[in-house]
Motif scaffolding. Structure first.
Motif, mmCIF file in Angstrom:
data_model
loop_
_atom_site.group_PDB
_atom_site.id
_atom_site.type_symbol
_atom_site.label_atom_id
_atom_site.label_comp_id
_atom_site.label_asym_id
_atom_site.label_seq_id
_atom_site.Cartn_x
_atom_site.Cartn_y
_atom_site.Cartn_z
ATOM 1 N N GLU A 94 40.270 38.546 -22.899
ATOM 2 C CA GLU A 94 40.517 37.097 -22.924
ATOM 3 C C GLU A 94 39.372 36.310 -22.299
ATOM 4 O O GLU A 94 39.157 35.155 -22.652
ATOM 5 N N GLU A 95 38.644 36.949 -21.367
ATOM 6 C CA GLU A 95 37.490 36.257 -20.782
ATOM 7 C C GLU A 95 36.523 35.820 -21.873
ATOM 8 O O GLU A 95 35.893 34.775 -21.794
ATOM 9 N N MET A 96 36.385 36.669 -22.903
ATOM 10 C CA MET A 96 35.481 36.338 -24.004
ATOM 11 C C MET A 96 36.155 35.454 -25.038
ATOM 12 O O MET A 96 35.522 34.595 -25.633
ATOM 13 N N LEU A 97 37.456 35.695 -25.237
ATOM 14 C CA LEU A 97 38.151 34.928 -26.278
ATOM 15 C C LEU A 97 38.261 33.446 -25.941
ATOM 16 O O LEU A 97 38.289 32.611 -26.836
ATOM 17 N N ILE A 98 38.322 33.103 -24.642
ATOM 18 C CA ILE A 98 38.424 31.682 -24.309
ATOM 19 C C ILE A 98 37.039 31.028 -24.239
ATOM 20 O O ILE A 98 36.934 29.812 -24.190
ATOM 21 N N ALA A 99 35.999 31.841 -24.209
ATOM 22 C CA ALA A 99 34.650 31.288 -24.041
ATOM 23 C C ALA A 99 34.144 30.680 -25.357
ATOM 24 O O ALA A 99 34.516 31.127 -26.438
ATOM 25 N N PRO A 100 33.312 29.647 -25.232
ATOM 26 C CA PRO A 100 32.832 28.950 -26.432
ATOM 27 C C PRO A 100 31.737 29.714 -27.157
ATOM 28 O O PRO A 100 30.587 29.266 -27.221
ATOM 29 N N ILE A 101 32.065 30.878 -27.676
ATOM 30 C CA ILE A 101 31.088 31.657 -28.437
ATOM 31 C C ILE A 101 31.714 32.106 -29.742
ATOM 32 O O ILE A 101 32.896 32.422 -29.778
#
Ligand SMILES: Nc1ncnc2c1ncn2[C@@H]1O[C@H](COP(=O)(O)OP(=O)(O)O)[C@@H](O)[C@H]1O
Ligand SMILES: [Mg+2]
Lengths: 257, 308
Positions: A94-101
């Motif tokens: 989720e750290e990556m899923l919420i990030a704007p990438i």
């Protein structure tokens, strides 16, 4: 967000991935090297001397490229499947899923991690092989390209496995029942010319055959398969698996409710 | 300007469970907003959708005027989120968790490390920066997630039950911290099932139950309405409209024999009957109107009491 930001995000993922497998090097880097060393001793030295020549070379020289390739395949796959599955299982994906990438940055980040591990192990195994046989590369460029593409392909495959896995058992099933048979039957230990006509043809549907043979061609200049056909097959599978990964990430299969 | 605008948001999970049944919600920029509701009401689902961890079934979400569907990357960059469940790698060191999150947001490592130091110090985690996250206490883990969510300086911060399981003293210091972030201009939405928390921190509030918003108002109005009770009165007389009553809240005519009156704490039932009497209205019978909101609050309050 700009390309520069995405580049930073990509580097962050890759650095995290490399750190992960190098921190646990006893589990990730040593076992494949030990295993391949045993193959060299048993098949290369002991049994190989009785076998004599295969495709016009010493048996140990014949199997060496395939063994390196096998390490690249299993390790790039294992890296992505276990890393991505853990991230999903413990929710830190989720750290990556919420990030704007964009998803492609996440995908390439994980795949690069797998490629790096695959190539690290490949190099280590190559170094170990020097104990048993002379170092000889006919066409280094081919070796590099095939190693890279194969690692890339199996990293993608590992990610697909991780997306669908619901337990740690599920990340062992595919390697055991699909990957291992495909690699063992992919011409690592024998030339398919030794097989009856039917099994020669059947072998041609095994994608690993193309990788092993083009890799051997890079090392030794000898192959059962045409090089450009082999590269074409690998690229085709990369394209297919890459598209599947992008669709899965877009849908959030296995990671979003 | 609206920090958040949600319209007609529906969520049905794969197992057929309808977690959100068409909710509407607006939160003003700069607000400190509470989403209050019992367990299973749909708070986390709602937040999951805003932070793009849950796929919505239908409806619209806009963050500072940017659409979740069309400008996802922009929306993500404006949001900071502290989920209800711990979602970091417990084997990673504390400072790496925060710095890496900066990296995912495209913040250069040098800047990310500086900010990590700042927020870890603010939240009292600096002495623990090099330990693996699994070694932290529950309250520290929660604060770690707050530090991580602040690394890219979000304009809207969403905290899902940030003080659940945090002891009362620490809870107060977290409240102070959130207050400070809010005063510095960050809009804050928090979900909670502690009434006290919502009351103390928040200016506006929405109450959600079983996937529907049952009240969306300012904290002040809500407290006022909670301190009054509604009674249903059965009159002997026939009436054609609701009587005028001074000092009482809403007065409704239900039918020609029945009215509903909201009685504030400051007035008694005697006052009510007297006022009706002067208008020639005679009360036959009377009952306390049970109200979904009040019932909900009773359950919430008893739950909160049990927990504290
Ligand atoms: N992944 C899921 N699959 C199916 N049902 C779910 C899932 N997540 C939550 N729910 C259900 O949706 C409802 C709302 O849950 P949730 O949003 O977590 O409520 P809250 O945060 O207010 O306690 C509950 O009934 C819960 O059981
Ligand atoms: Mg919840």
């Amino acid at each position: 967000m700009s390309a520069g930001n995405y580049w930073i995000a990509f580097q962050t993922i890759v650095r995290k991935e490399i750190l992960r497998f190098s921190r646990i090097w006893m589990q990730t880097l040593i076992p494949p090297v030990v295993m391949v060393a045993l193959y060299f001793i048993i098949f290369g030295n002991l049994i190989g001397q009785r076998i004599g020549e295969m495709d016009g070379m010493n048996y140990i020289d014949f199997i060496m490229p395939g063994l390196v390739m096998m390490s690249i395949i299993t390790n790039s796959y294992a890296n992505v499947v276990s890393s991505f599955y853990s991230a999903k299982h413990s929710y830190y994906i989720e750290e990556m899923l919420i990030a704007p990438i964009p998803n492609i940055v996440i995908l390439l980040g994980y795949v690069t991690g797998g490629v790096v591990r695959g190539l690290c192990v490949g190099i280590a195994v190559t170094i170990v092989s020097l104990i048993f046989t002379d170092f000889y590369i006919d066409n280094p460029f081919t070796v590099l390209i095939v190693a890279f593409l194969t690692a890339f392909l199996f990293s993608l495959a590992g990610l697909i496995n991780a997306v669908y896995a619901n337990s740690y058992d599920h990340i062992a099933i595919i390697p055991t029942f699909v990957l291992t048979p495909l690699t063992y039957l992919g011409g690592i230990f024998y030339s398919i010319k030794l097989l009856p006509e039917f099994w020669q043809q059947a072998s041609l549907i095994n994608p690993v055959l193309y990788m092993v043979n083009s890799f051997r061609f890079g090392f030794r200049g000898v192959s059962d398969i045409d090089l450009s056909l082999a590269i074409g097959v690998i690229l085709f599978f990369i394209l297919v698996l890459f598209s599947i990964c992008m669709i899965l990430l877009h849908r959030g299969t296995g990671i979003k409710h | 300007m609206l920090a958040l605008e949600i319209s007609n948001l529906h969520k049905t999970y794969a197992n057929g469970l309808q977690a959100l049944k068409g909710i509407d919600l607006t939160v003003e920029q700069g607000d400190f907003f509470a989403l209050l509701g019992p367990n299973g009401a749909g708070k986390s689902t709602c937040i999951g959708i805003i932070s793009s961890l849950v796929n919505k079934t239908s409806g619209n979400v806009e963050v500072f005027g940017h659409s979740l569907d069309r400008e996802l990357i922009k929306v993500k960059s404006l949001l900071g989120s502290v989920p209800q469940e711990f979602n970091f790698n417990v084997f990673e060191p504390v400072n790496e968790i925060v710095t890496n999150q900066g990296g995912f947001y495209g913040i250069p490592a040098k800047v990310a490390r500086k900010r990590t130091e700042f927020y870890l110090k603010e939240l009292g985690l600096w002495p623990h920066r090099n330990v693996q996250a699994r070694q932290l206490s529950g309250g520290m883990k929660r604060r770690l997630m707050i530090a991580r969510a602040l690394i890219h300086k979000p304009r809207l911060m969403i905290l899902d039950e940030p003080t659940a399981g945090v002891d009362i003293e620490l809870r107060r210091s977290m409240w102070d911290f959130m207050d400070e972030i809010n005063r510095n201009g960050t809009t804050i939405i928090l979900t909670t099932h502690y009434l006290e928390e919502a009351e103390r921190m928040c200016r506006n509030i929405a109450i959600i139950d079983e996937g529907s918003i049952i009240k969306n108002t300012s904290m002040k109005t809500l407290l006022k309405s909670l301190n009054s009770e509604t009674f249903v009165l059965y009159l002997k007389n026939i009436i054609s409209e609701a009587p005028e009553l001074s000092g009482f809240g809403k007065t409704l005519m239900v039918d020609e024999h029945t009215i509903e009156v909201e009685v504030p704490e400051s007035l008694s039932l005697n006052d009510l009957i007297q006022q009706l009497d002067t208008q020639g209205l005679i009360v036959n019978r009377m009952r306390n109107k049970s109200n979904r909101l009040e019932e909900l609050f009773i359950t919430l309050t008893s739950k909160a009491e049990k927990l504290s």
